[in-house]
Design a protein around this motif. Structure first.
Motif, PDB file in Angstrom:
ATOM      1  N   ALA A  33       1.203 -17.726 -45.741  1.00  0.00           N
ATOM      2  CA  ALA A  33      -0.730 -18.018 -47.374  1.00  0.00           C
ATOM      3  C   ALA A  33      -0.163 -17.406 -48.542  1.00  0.00           C
ATOM      4  CB  ALA A  33      -1.954 -17.440 -46.777  1.00  0.00           C
ATOM      5  N   ILE A  34       0.214 -16.985 -49.186  1.00  0.00           N
ATOM      6  CA  ILE A  34       1.087 -16.727 -50.576  1.00  0.00           C
ATOM      7  C   ILE A  34       1.979 -17.391 -50.551  1.00  0.00           C
ATOM      8  CG2 ILE A  34       1.398 -15.165 -52.012  1.00  0.00           C
ATOM      9  CD1 ILE A  34      -0.142 -12.665 -50.802  1.00  0.00           C
ATOM     10  N   GLU A  35       2.875 -17.121 -49.569  1.00  0.00           N
ATOM     11  CA  GLU A  35       3.679 -18.842 -50.346  1.00  0.00           C
ATOM     12  C   GLU A  35       3.782 -19.608 -50.153  1.00  0.00           C
ATOM     13  OE1 GLU A  35       6.898 -17.568 -47.058  1.00  0.00           O
ATOM     14  OE2 GLU A  35       6.986 -15.584 -47.788  1.00  0.00           O
ATOM     15  N   LEU A  36       2.956 -20.101 -49.066  1.00  0.00           N
ATOM     16  CA  LEU A  36       2.202 -21.218 -49.294  1.00  0.00           C
ATOM     17  C   LEU A  36       1.467 -21.461 -50.647  1.00  0.00           C
ATOM     18  CD1 LEU A  36       1.788 -24.385 -48.375  1.00  0.00           C
ATOM     19  CD2 LEU A  36      -0.215 -23.615 -47.109  1.00  0.00           C
ATOM     20  N   GLY A  37       0.670 -20.712 -50.995  1.00  0.00           N
ATOM     21  CA  GLY A  37      -0.268 -21.334 -52.342  1.00  0.00           C
ATOM     22  C   GLY A  37       0.525 -21.277 -53.814  1.00  0.00           C
ATOM     23  N   GLU A  38       2.113 -20.102 -53.282  1.00  0.00           N
ATOM     24  CA  GLU A  38       2.786 -19.990 -54.507  1.00  0.00           C
ATOM     25  C   GLU A  38       3.549 -21.637 -54.776  1.00  0.00           C
ATOM     26  OE1 GLU A  38       5.590 -16.931 -53.728  1.00  0.00           O
ATOM     27  OE2 GLU A  38       3.605 -15.705 -54.820  1.00  0.00           O
TER      28      GLU A  38
END
Length: 194
Positions: free
Chosen positions: A156-161
């Motif tokens: 989710a963090i990677e997707l947000g980034e």
């Protein structure tokens, strides 16, 4: 080969130090259970009262609690409800030894297993082993779920980034297209002026 044998030894050693908290009002019965479980490799701690048992459960990590129904049924059920009511011990395996008339209440209060007294020791030992095996699988599932939750959070963090980078790239594209349009307009106005 050496690694496999050390893993087998570690697994056997882990199995040998599992702890059981045996609670009840009949010290003679508890001592006999403790002695027989000790010969199977369990570490058994005895508790006489509901208050003492609850203090022991909260202070120390037991693998299983065995409640002898000779504790007044209200005390046994109170202990069980308290164990189930705490987040830290909600999944702690609890086996009740008791009379036939308390079986339904024991299961309703959250007992993992119940045996009628007097219980054959080999049946009790098998039920303890089964409960501990099931508890081990539950713990393994909890660890897997935590690992999966961590992976989902990381994704989710990677997707947000990635979404932030994409939004920045789109903004740069719009800015560059605007700059190109301005340059084209300026070139067109210079051509018409010349």
């Amino acid at each position: 080969m050496k690694q496999a044998s050390s893993q087998a030894f570690t697994g056997a050693r882990r199995k040998a130090v599992r702890t059981v908290l045996a609670a009840g009002s009949c010290r003679t019965s508890l001592n006999e259970i403790a002695q027989r479980l000790g010969s199977l490799g369990y570490l058994v701690v005895l508790g006489d009262s509901a208050c003492q048992v609850l203090e022991l459960v909260s202070a120390r990590g037991f693998d299983l609690v065995l409640i002898d129904g000779l504790v007044p049924e209200t005390g046994a059920l109170h202990m069980l409800k308290e164990i189930r009511g705490s987040h830290e011990t909600a999944d702690l395996p609890v086996i009740i030894l008791g009379s036939h008339d308390c079986a339904v209440e024991a299961f309703a209060a959250g007992a993992d297993d119940w045996l009628a007294k007097p219980a054959a020791f080999d049946v009790l030992a098998a039920r303890i082993e089964r409960s501990l095996t099931r508890a081990g699988r539950i713990e393994e599932l909890k660890r897997s779920n935590l690992a999966l939750d961590a992976r989902i959070a990381a994704r989710a963090i990677e997707l947000g980034e990635a979404q932030a980078e994409l939004a920045a790239a789109r903004a740069d594209r719009v800015r560059l297209l605007g700059a190109i349009a301005e340059l084209n307009d300026e070139l067109a106005s210079r051509r018409t002026a010349a």
